[in-house]
Motif scaffolding. Structure first.
Motif, PDB file in Angstrom:
ATOM      1  N   GLU A   1       0.828  -1.206   0.000  1.00 36.16           N
ATOM      2  CA  GLU A   1       0.000   0.000   0.000  1.00 36.16           C
ATOM      3  C   GLU A   1       0.863   1.258   0.000  1.00 36.16           C
ATOM      4  OE1 GLU A   1      -3.398   2.240   2.693  1.00 36.16           O
ATOM      5  OE2 GLU A   1      -3.017   0.093   3.029  1.00 36.16           O
ATOM      6  N   GLY A   2       1.968   1.235   0.739  1.00 31.56           N
ATOM      7  CA  GLY A   2       2.867   2.393   0.755  1.00 31.56           C
ATOM      8  C   GLY A   2       3.459   2.676  -0.603  1.00 31.56           C
ATOM      9  N   THR A   3       3.847   1.623  -1.322  1.00 30.93           N
ATOM     10  CA  THR A   3       4.382   1.797  -2.681  1.00 30.93           C
ATOM     11  C   THR A   3       3.309   2.322  -3.621  1.00 30.93           C
ATOM     12  OG1 THR A   3       6.030   0.048  -2.333  1.00 30.93           O
ATOM     13  CG2 THR A   3       5.482   0.594  -4.613  1.00 30.93           C
ATOM     14  N   GLN A   4       2.098   1.791  -3.486  1.00 34.47           N
ATOM     15  CA  GLN A   4       0.977   2.276  -4.302  1.00 34.47           C
ATOM     16  C   GLN A   4       0.751   3.768  -4.091  1.00 34.47           C
ATOM     17  OE1 GLN A   4      -2.118   0.473  -6.206  1.00 34.47           O
ATOM     18  NE2 GLN A   4      -1.543   2.512  -6.898  1.00 34.47           N
ATOM     19  N   ARG A   5       0.740   4.188  -2.839  1.00 30.03           N
ATOM     20  CA  ARG A   5       0.505   5.605  -2.533  1.00 30.03           C
ATOM     21  C   ARG A   5       1.620   6.487  -3.092  1.00 30.03           C
ATOM     22  NH1 ARG A   5      -3.211   6.843   1.753  1.00 30.03           N
ATOM     23  NH2 ARG A   5      -4.250   4.970   2.526  1.00 30.03           N
ATOM     24  N   LEU A   6       2.855   5.996  -3.018  1.00 26.66           N
ATOM     25  CA  LEU A   6       3.981   6.787  -3.519  1.00 26.66           C
ATOM     26  C   LEU A   6       3.939   6.884  -5.041  1.00 26.66           C
ATOM     27  CD1 LEU A   6       6.541   8.352  -2.731  1.00 26.66           C
ATOM     28  CD2 LEU A   6       7.816   6.209  -2.978  1.00 26.66           C
ATOM     29  N   LEU A   7       3.588   5.802  -5.707  1.00 25.07           N
ATOM     30  CA  LEU A   7       3.450   5.847  -7.167  1.00 25.07           C
ATOM     31  C   LEU A   7       2.349   6.819  -7.581  1.00 25.07           C
ATOM     32  CD1 LEU A   7       3.898   2.068  -8.012  1.00 25.07           C
ATOM     33  CD2 LEU A   7       5.219   3.925  -9.041  1.00 25.07           C
ATOM     34  N   GLU A   8       1.251   6.806  -6.860  1.00 23.99           N
ATOM     35  CA  GLU A   8       0.166   7.728  -7.179  1.00 23.99           C
ATOM     36  C   GLU A   8       0.599   9.168  -6.932  1.00 23.99           C
ATOM     37  OE1 GLU A   8      -3.671   8.754  -8.522  1.00 23.99           O
ATOM     38  OE2 GLU A   8      -2.398   6.981  -8.753  1.00 23.99           O
ATOM     39  N   TRP A   9       1.337   9.376  -5.861  1.00 24.87           N
ATOM     40  CA  TRP A   9       1.871  10.717  -5.562  1.00 24.87           C
ATOM     41  C   TRP A   9       2.813  11.164  -6.686  1.00 24.87           C
ATOM     42  CZ3 TRP A   9       6.543  13.147  -4.639  1.00 24.87           C
ATOM     43  CH2 TRP A   9       6.494  14.364  -3.961  1.00 24.87           C
ATOM     44  N   ALA A  10       3.660  10.236  -7.143  1.00 17.18           N
ATOM     45  CA  ALA A  10       4.587  10.545  -8.240  1.00 17.18           C
ATOM     46  C   ALA A  10       3.819  10.880  -9.520  1.00 17.18           C
ATOM     47  CB  ALA A  10       5.527   9.362  -8.477  1.00 17.18           C
ATOM     48  N   ARG A  11       2.765  10.146  -9.774  1.00 17.12           N
ATOM     49  CA  ARG A  11       1.963  10.396 -10.984  1.00 17.12           C
ATOM     50  C   ARG A  11       1.355  11.792 -10.961  1.00 17.12           C
ATOM     51  NH1 ARG A  11      -3.178  10.719 -12.476  1.00 17.12           N
ATOM     52  NH2 ARG A  11      -3.978  10.221 -10.391  1.00 17.12           N
ATOM     53  N   THR A  12       0.751  12.169  -9.851  1.00 16.52           N
ATOM     54  CA  THR A  12       0.053  13.453  -9.776  1.00 16.52           C
ATOM     55  C   THR A  12       1.013  14.637  -9.806  1.00 16.52           C
ATOM     56  OG1 THR A  12      -0.001  13.383  -7.342  1.00 16.52           O
ATOM     57  CG2 THR A  12      -1.895  12.451  -8.533  1.00 16.52           C
ATOM     58  N   ARG A  13       2.282  14.384  -9.527  1.00 19.85           N
ATOM     59  CA  ARG A  13       3.263  15.467  -9.524  1.00 19.85           C
ATOM     60  C   ARG A  13       4.240  15.385 -10.688  1.00 19.85           C
ATOM     61  NH1 ARG A  13       0.918  14.574  -5.070  1.00 19.85           N
ATOM     62  NH2 ARG A  13       0.624  16.172  -3.453  1.00 19.85           N
ATOM     63  N   GLY A  14       3.990  14.477 -11.597  1.00 15.18           N
ATOM     64  CA  GLY A  14       4.774  14.424 -12.823  1.00 15.18           C
ATOM     65  C   GLY A  14       6.209  13.975 -12.652  1.00 15.18           C
ATOM     66  N   VAL A  15       6.477  13.115 -11.668  1.00 17.52           N
ATOM     67  CA  VAL A  15       7.845  12.600 -11.494  1.00 17.52           C
ATOM     68  C   VAL A  15       8.113  11.579 -12.602  1.00 17.52           C
ATOM     69  CG1 VAL A  15       9.457  11.424  -9.956  1.00 17.52           C
ATOM     70  CG2 VAL A  15       7.687  12.923  -8.994  1.00 17.52           C
ATOM     71  N   PRO A  16       9.145  11.776 -13.416  1.00 19.90           N
ATOM     72  CA  PRO A  16       9.322  10.926 -14.600  1.00 19.90           C
ATOM     73  C   PRO A  16      10.033   9.603 -14.342  1.00 19.90           C
ATOM     74  CG  PRO A  16      10.978  12.648 -14.595  1.00 19.90           C
ATOM     75  CD  PRO A  16      10.091  12.913 -13.406  1.00 19.90           C
ATOM     76  N   GLN A  17      10.795   9.496 -13.236  1.00 22.89           N
ATOM     77  CA  GLN A  17      11.667   8.330 -13.020  1.00 22.89           C
ATOM     78  C   GLN A  17      11.454   7.793 -11.605  1.00 22.89           C
ATOM     79  OE1 GLN A  17      14.057   7.614 -15.552  1.00 22.89           O
ATOM     80  NE2 GLN A  17      15.676   6.432 -14.607  1.00 22.89           N
ATOM     81  N   PHE A  18      11.283   6.466 -11.496  1.00 18.18           N
ATOM     82  CA  PHE A  18      11.004   5.827 -10.216  1.00 18.18           C
ATOM     83  C   PHE A  18      11.886   4.591 -10.113  1.00 18.18           C
ATOM     84  CE2 PHE A  18       8.816   3.580  -6.916  1.00 18.18           C
ATOM     85  CZ  PHE A  18       7.962   4.461  -6.264  1.00 18.18           C
ATOM     86  N   VAL A  19      12.816   4.594  -9.161  1.00 21.69           N
ATOM     87  CA  VAL A  19      13.704   3.449  -8.935  1.00 21.69           C
ATOM     88  C   VAL A  19      13.235   2.748  -7.666  1.00 21.69           C
ATOM     89  CG1 VAL A  19      16.067   2.692  -8.503  1.00 21.69           C
ATOM     90  CG2 VAL A  19      15.642   4.602 -10.070  1.00 21.69           C
ATOM     91  N   PHE A  20      12.975   1.459  -7.780  1.00 21.34           N
ATOM     92  CA  PHE A  20      12.361   0.690  -6.697  1.00 21.34           C
ATOM     93  C   PHE A  20      13.344  -0.334  -6.142  1.00 21.34           C
ATOM     94  CE2 PHE A  20       9.745  -3.187  -5.638  1.00 21.34           C
ATOM     95  CZ  PHE A  20       9.183  -2.690  -4.464  1.00 21.34           C
ATOM     96  N   GLY A  21      13.522  -0.320  -4.823  1.00 18.20           N
ATOM     97  CA  GLY A  21      14.378  -1.297  -4.172  1.00 18.20           C
ATOM     98  C   GLY A  21      13.640  -2.606  -3.961  1.00 18.20           C
ATOM     99  N   SER A  22      13.864  -3.571  -4.862  1.00 13.11           N
ATOM    100  CA  SER A  22      13.272  -4.889  -4.730  1.00 13.11           C
ATOM    101  C   SER A  22      14.279  -5.818  -4.054  1.00 13.11           C
ATOM    102  CB  SER A  22      12.826  -5.421  -6.094  1.00 13.11           C
ATOM    103  OG  SER A  22      12.085  -6.608  -5.957  1.00 13.11           O
ATOM    104  N   SER A  23      14.077  -7.110  -4.183  1.00 11.65           N
ATOM    105  CA  SER A  23      14.881  -8.057  -3.409  1.00 11.65           C
ATOM    106  C   SER A  23      15.060  -9.370  -4.148  1.00 11.65           C
ATOM    107  CB  SER A  23      14.188  -8.315  -2.066  1.00 11.65           C
ATOM    108  OG  SER A  23      14.737  -9.435  -1.397  1.00 11.65           O
TER     109      SER A  23
END
Length: 324
Positions: free
Chosen positions: A106-128
């Protein structure tokens, strides 16, 4: 100046990345962290000491699940988000699967939505690397579609990667998921094996060993991981990628203990335990894709990396009579 938002930036990997960006120059960096009490917050505060003195650094204390309330404190727009914030640990996730889901998915979902609404073009995700689970086809490649996660933590990382695919497809956010393989080095979390075992060796306490010691891990030094993240921040080809960041080597638990004994100049006392639920038998990264796309080339082998970690530990904790 480019602008980066690093979530979980007070932690082990995040704090090293932030310092690297500030040392590089040309970056304004914001750290968002809630100082989760999973381990002592004074450690995270210590991790931030250098960054907090830098004029191009800003710290915002807040939770991803409360982005609606704290979003105004974040100085958008950003050129890139590096999302490292998460509830960490395979074993604890078995005891708190719902909490791990809420924070990591849910935290990742919220951050992606926040990035979308603010036009952030690049998202690097720490997976495992834990997303591979029990997969005998080593070294593990990103194009192996057989993921067998065996812990709630691992499943949350798979979910994060898939959420990124959705936002990449629908909204043209470039999403790069980096599958980290057992990262270690100065500032490593105190609950992780190398840190815990080193502490036990210097304090004369037994090392807890689970199973027969033949489980294998692809240990990856922090400087190599930061280099990989840094290149992922600049990656500008395809809109969606999943990339391994490992050392392309696999070391048994028994070999790790012997390497630590040599570096610490101590003989380990062993406290034997049964194999733990949620632990995979091996991890081993194929890093060909990282080499091609990110020019990734790990430079630190396990012996040299352990020696650097032990030197940091000795200085940090004031160990006396240290004679490796």
């Amino acid at each position: 100046m480019k602008r980066a938002l690093i979530t979980g930036g007070s932690g082990f990997i995040g704090s090293h990345l932030i310092e690297a960006l500030l040392d590089e120059g040309g970056w304004e960096v914001t750290c968002l962290d809630n100082w989760d009490p999973f381990y002592d917050s004074s450690i995270k505060e210590s991790n931030m000491e250098k960054a907090l003195k830098h004029e191009n650094f800003r710290f915002v204390k807040g939770d991803l699940l409360q982005l609606d309330q704290i979003g105004s404190e974040l100085d958008a727009p950003y050129d890139v988000i590096v999302h490292l914030a998460a509830k960490a640990g395979v074993r604890p996730s078995i005891e708190d699967p719902v909490g791990y889901y809420r924070t990591n998915v849910e935290g990742t979902q919220r951050l992606l939505e926040w990035a979308r609404t603010r036009g952030v073009p690049q998202f690097v995700f720490g997976s495992s690397s834990s997303v591979y689970g029990v997969n005998p086809n080593v070294p593990w490649r990103e194009d192996d579609d057989v993921l067998n996660p065996i812990s709630p933590y691992a499943s949350t990382k798979v979910s994060g990667e898939l959420l990124g695919h959705v936002y990449s497809s629908l909204y043209n956010i470039r999403f790069v998921a980096l599958r980290f393989f057992t990262v270690y080095g100065p500032r490593q979390r105190p609950d992780l094996a190398i840190h815990k075992f080193t502490r036990c060796l210097f304090e004369g306490r037994p090392i807890p060993k689970f199973g027969n010691g033949e489980t294998r891990r692809d240990y990856t030094y922090i400087e190599d991981i930061v280099s990989g993240i840094r290149h992922a921040m600049d990656y500008d080809q395809s809109l969606y990628e999943v990339i391994n960041l490992g050392n392309n080597d696999s070391v048994t638990l028994n070999e790790l203990i012997r390497t630590l004994e040599e570096a610490c100049g101590k003989k380990a006392l062993i406290e034997q335990h049964d194999h733990q639920l949620g632990d995979v038998p091996q991890t081993y990264a194929d890093i060909g894709k990282a080499s091609r796309l990110l020019h990734y080339a790990p430079r630190t082998n396990i012996k040299d990396g352990i020696a650097k970690f032990v030197e940091w530990y000795v200085e940090k904790h004031g160990v006396v009579n240290y004679a490796p």
